[in-house]
Design an enzyme around this catalytic site. Structure first.
Site, PDB file in Angstrom:
ATOM      1  N   THR A  36       5.990 -15.157   0.372  1.00 55.88           N
ATOM      2  CA  THR A  36       4.930 -14.954   1.370  1.00 55.88           C
ATOM      3  C   THR A  36       3.553 -15.320   0.798  1.00 55.88           C
ATOM      4  OG1 THR A  36       4.884 -12.596   0.780  1.00 55.88           O
ATOM      5  CG2 THR A  36       6.111 -13.206   2.755  1.00 55.88           C
ATOM      6  N   TYR A 147      10.170   0.671   4.197  1.00 48.47           N
ATOM      7  CA  TYR A 147       9.032   0.232   3.383  1.00 48.47           C
ATOM      8  C   TYR A 147       8.356   1.434   2.721  1.00 48.47           C
ATOM      9  CZ  TYR A 147       4.401  -1.720   2.335  1.00 48.47           C
ATOM     10  OH  TYR A 147       3.248  -2.093   1.717  1.00 48.47           O
ATOM     11  N   LYS A 151       8.251   2.433  -1.355  1.00 49.85           N
ATOM     12  CA  LYS A 151       7.008   2.595  -2.117  1.00 49.85           C
ATOM     13  C   LYS A 151       7.008   3.957  -2.816  1.00 49.85           C
ATOM     14  CE  LYS A 151       4.895  -1.332  -1.371  1.00 49.85           C
ATOM     15  NZ  LYS A 151       4.598  -2.245  -2.488  1.00 49.85           N
ATOM     16  N   VAL A 191      -4.485  -5.581  11.972  1.00 48.53           N
ATOM     17  CA  VAL A 191      -5.226  -5.817  13.217  1.00 48.53           C
ATOM     18  C   VAL A 191      -6.473  -6.672  12.984  1.00 48.53           C
ATOM     19  CG1 VAL A 191      -6.489  -3.597  13.060  1.00 48.53           C
ATOM     20  CG2 VAL A 191      -6.175  -4.706  15.273  1.00 48.53           C
ATOM     21  N   ARG A 215      -8.640   4.044  11.954  1.00 48.43           N
ATOM     22  CA  ARG A 215      -8.030   3.728  10.666  1.00 48.43           C
ATOM     23  C   ARG A 215      -9.097   3.758   9.580  1.00 48.43           C
ATOM     24  NH1 ARG A 215      -4.365   4.438  13.506  1.00 48.43           N
ATOM     25  NH2 ARG A 215      -2.470   3.214  13.813  1.00 48.43           N
ATOM     26  N   ASP A 277       3.015   4.322  17.147  1.00 47.93           N
ATOM     27  CA  ASP A 277       1.657   4.149  16.615  1.00 47.93           C
ATOM     28  C   ASP A 277       1.060   5.522  16.314  1.00 47.93           C
ATOM     29  OD1 ASP A 277      -0.394   2.517  15.834  1.00 47.93           O
ATOM     30  OD2 ASP A 277      -1.112   2.046  17.842  1.00 47.93           O
TER      31      ASP A 277
HETATM   32  C1  UD2 Z   1       0.381   0.157   9.495  1.00 46.76           C
HETATM   33  C2  UD2 Z   1       1.391  -0.941   9.248  1.00 46.76           C
HETATM   34  C3  UD2 Z   1       2.533  -0.762  10.193  1.00 46.76           C
HETATM   35  C4  UD2 Z   1       3.145   0.652  10.067  1.00 46.76           C
HETATM   36  C5  UD2 Z   1       2.046   1.674  10.298  1.00 46.76           C
HETATM   37  C6  UD2 Z   1       2.560   3.088  10.051  1.00 46.76           C
HETATM   38  C7  UD2 Z   1       0.135  -2.905   8.515  1.00 46.76           C
HETATM   39  C8  UD2 Z   1      -0.450  -4.223   8.902  1.00 46.76           C
HETATM   40  N1  UD2 Z   1       0.766  -2.232   9.494  1.00 46.76           N
HETATM   41  O1  UD2 Z   1       0.005  -0.021  10.799  1.00 46.76           O
HETATM   42  O2  UD2 Z   1       3.513  -1.746   9.959  1.00 46.76           O
HETATM   43  O3  UD2 Z   1       3.637   0.882   8.791  1.00 46.76           O
HETATM   44  O4  UD2 Z   1       0.970   1.446   9.385  1.00 46.76           O
HETATM   45  O5  UD2 Z   1       1.640   3.980  10.468  1.00 46.76           O
HETATM   46  O6  UD2 Z   1       0.058  -2.483   7.379  1.00 46.76           O
HETATM   47  N2  UD2 Z   1      -3.674  -2.981  17.230  1.00 46.76           N
HETATM   48  C9  UD2 Z   1      -4.272  -3.429  18.372  1.00 46.76           C
HETATM   49  N3  UD2 Z   1      -4.203  -4.773  18.664  1.00 46.76           N
HETATM   50  C10 UD2 Z   1      -3.562  -5.668  17.858  1.00 46.76           C
HETATM   51  C11 UD2 Z   1      -2.942  -5.189  16.666  1.00 46.76           C
HETATM   52  C12 UD2 Z   1      -3.019  -3.838  16.378  1.00 46.76           C
HETATM   53  O7  UD2 Z   1      -4.838  -2.650  19.154  1.00 46.76           O
HETATM   54  O8  UD2 Z   1      -3.540  -6.863  18.173  1.00 46.76           O
HETATM   55  C13 UD2 Z   1      -3.778  -1.553  16.901  1.00 46.76           C
HETATM   56  C14 UD2 Z   1      -2.464  -0.918  16.539  1.00 46.76           C
HETATM   57  O9  UD2 Z   1      -1.782  -0.484  17.701  1.00 46.76           O
HETATM   58  C15 UD2 Z   1      -2.943   0.245  15.662  1.00 46.76           C
HETATM   59  C16 UD2 Z   1      -4.196  -0.319  14.979  1.00 46.76           C
HETATM   60  O10 UD2 Z   1      -4.562  -1.447  15.730  1.00 46.76           O
HETATM   61  O11 UD2 Z   1      -3.307   1.360  16.455  1.00 46.76           O
HETATM   62  C17 UD2 Z   1      -3.973  -0.747  13.557  1.00 46.76           C
HETATM   63  O12 UD2 Z   1      -2.821  -1.585  13.520  1.00 46.76           O
HETATM   64  P1  UD2 Z   1      -2.278  -2.264  12.162  1.00 46.76           P
HETATM   65  O13 UD2 Z   1      -0.946  -2.836  12.473  1.00 46.76           O
HETATM   66  O14 UD2 Z   1      -3.318  -3.144  11.599  1.00 46.76           O
HETATM   67  O15 UD2 Z   1      -2.178  -1.045  11.146  1.00 46.76           O
HETATM   68  P2  UD2 Z   1      -1.393   0.353  11.282  1.00 46.76           P
HETATM   69  O16 UD2 Z   1      -2.117   1.300  10.400  1.00 46.76           O
HETATM   70  O17 UD2 Z   1      -1.228   0.789  12.676  1.00 46.76           O
END
Ligand code: UD2
Length: 317
Positions: A36, A147, A151, A191, A215, A277
């Site tokens: 990757t 995952y 870790k 995101v 976040r 989420d």
């Molecule tokens: C992280 C991990 C995810 C999972 C999660 C567990 C990453 C990139 N993702 O997600 O795989 O382990 O932790 O809690 O490490 N969002 C939008 N629009 C978009 C994309 C995302 O609104 O186009 C929202 C998403 O629904 C979330 C927030 O943005 O509420 C952050 O999303 P993320 O995937 O960047 O990170 P996270 O912490 O939710």
């Protein structure tokens, strides 16, 4: 000056960590199999005489031990991993191989060849749906994905080996890392990487839920510095620390910052919240300050300005 072996050096966090170490005058041996990681990420590093690239798979038995025997690094920063939570759910065997077995191979290489320090890329995913906020390192660990489980298992493997065989292990529990070179390819990519690409291309973004979820976003430059401190700061003892800012940013705030920099792009489209989420994720940064002398310096606004403009934004010393 130290010699550091960085696994996953061509990845998002690995390449920034490599650049930071080289900038500090250290020697870096970068290892990556480009599964990757991308060679373009190492464009700057490859111009440095203090950098050597080894295209190898650290999850293959013997590879890392041979490399460590030949290079004799002062520290290993182990960032090579299966980085997608979604991929770990789809392919838990591969997750075990890349995110658990490879950590054991790192511990074994450190043991066999007297490496003094190992820095490990852990994750806030080990906490799962932790009830407390901000999350301290002592919070109950309830990973909810292969995952996160891998870790957590790797932290224990490395810490146990370090305690037994006499090397220092620092586990870095990254929260939501963002910055240049982060791959926006999948809908489950970070995101900020998705928002940056869409706004750049003039396309509106999707907000899952009401956008009030928050976040703890940390700039990759800060993460690189935290990794360098963990690998090189004299006198550290083994342990784990959150690598976070302690500040919460909502998705609505994020979209607002991007929108202000890209007038003319349509308003975000709201969709139903993603299954599973979490609403809020916030780390307590106090332990990293004490253990590593690390405090994040780049706020979300400055980090996004840098990402959007492609130019470094000065930060306080
Ligand atoms: C992280 C991990 C995810 C999972 C999660 C567990 C990453 C990139 N993702 O997600 O795989 O382990 O932790 O809690 O490490 N969002 C939008 N629009 C978009 C994309 C995302 O609104 O186009 C929202 C998403 O629904 C979330 C927030 O943005 O509420 C952050 O999303 P993320 O995937 O960047 O990170 P996270 O912490 O939710």
């Amino acid at each position: 000056m130290a010699k550091i072996l960085v696994t996953g050096a061509a990845g998002f966090i690995g390449s920034h960590t490599t650049d930071y170490l080289l900038g500090e005058g250290h020697k870096v041996v970068g290892v990556d199999n480009f599964r990757t990681g991308r060679k373009e990420n190492l464009a700057t590093a490859l111009r440095s005489p203090a950098f050597a690239l080894q295209v190898k798979d650290v999850a293959a038995p013997g590879v890392l031990a041979d490399l460590v025997a030949a290079e004799r690094p002062d520290a290993i920063i182990h960032l090579a991993a299966l980085v997608s939570v979604q991929e770990s759910i789809a392919n838990p065997e591969l997750n075990f191989s890349l995110n658990v077995l490879a950590s054991q191979l790192v511990a074994e290489a450190a043991r066999l060849h007297g490496v003094g320090r190992v820095v490990f890329a852990s994750s806030a995913a080990i906490y799962g749906d932790a009830a407390e906020r901000p999350i301290r390192e002592s919070a109950e660990k309830r990973p909810v994905s292969p995952y996160g489980a891998a870790k957590l298992a790797s932290e224990d493997l490395l810490l146990g080996h370090g305690a037994c065989y006499g090397f220092t292990v620092r586990c870095q529990r990254y929260f939501n890392v963002f910055g240049a070179r982060q791959d926006p390819a999948s809908p489950y990519s970070g995101v900020i990487s998705i928002f940056a690409r869409n706004y750049r291309e003039g396309k509106s973004v999707t907000l899952y839920g009401d956008g009030r979820q928050t976040r703890d976003f940390i700039a990759v430059g800060d993460v690189a510095r935290a990794n360098a401190l963990a690998a090189t700061r004299p006198g550290l003892t083994s342990g784990a620390a959150n690598i976070c800012t302690g500040r919460a940013t909502s998705l609505l705030d994020l979209a607002g910052i991007f929108a202000a920099a890209h007038p003319g792009v349509g308003a975000p489209v709201h969709r139903a919240a993603r299954a599973g989420d979490i609403l809020h994720s916030l780390g307590d940064p106090a332990a990293a300050a004490v253990a590593l002398g690390f405090t994040a310096r780049t706020g979300v606004a400055a980090g996004l300005a840098e990402l959007i403009s492609g130019q470094p934004v000065p930060v306080l010393p």
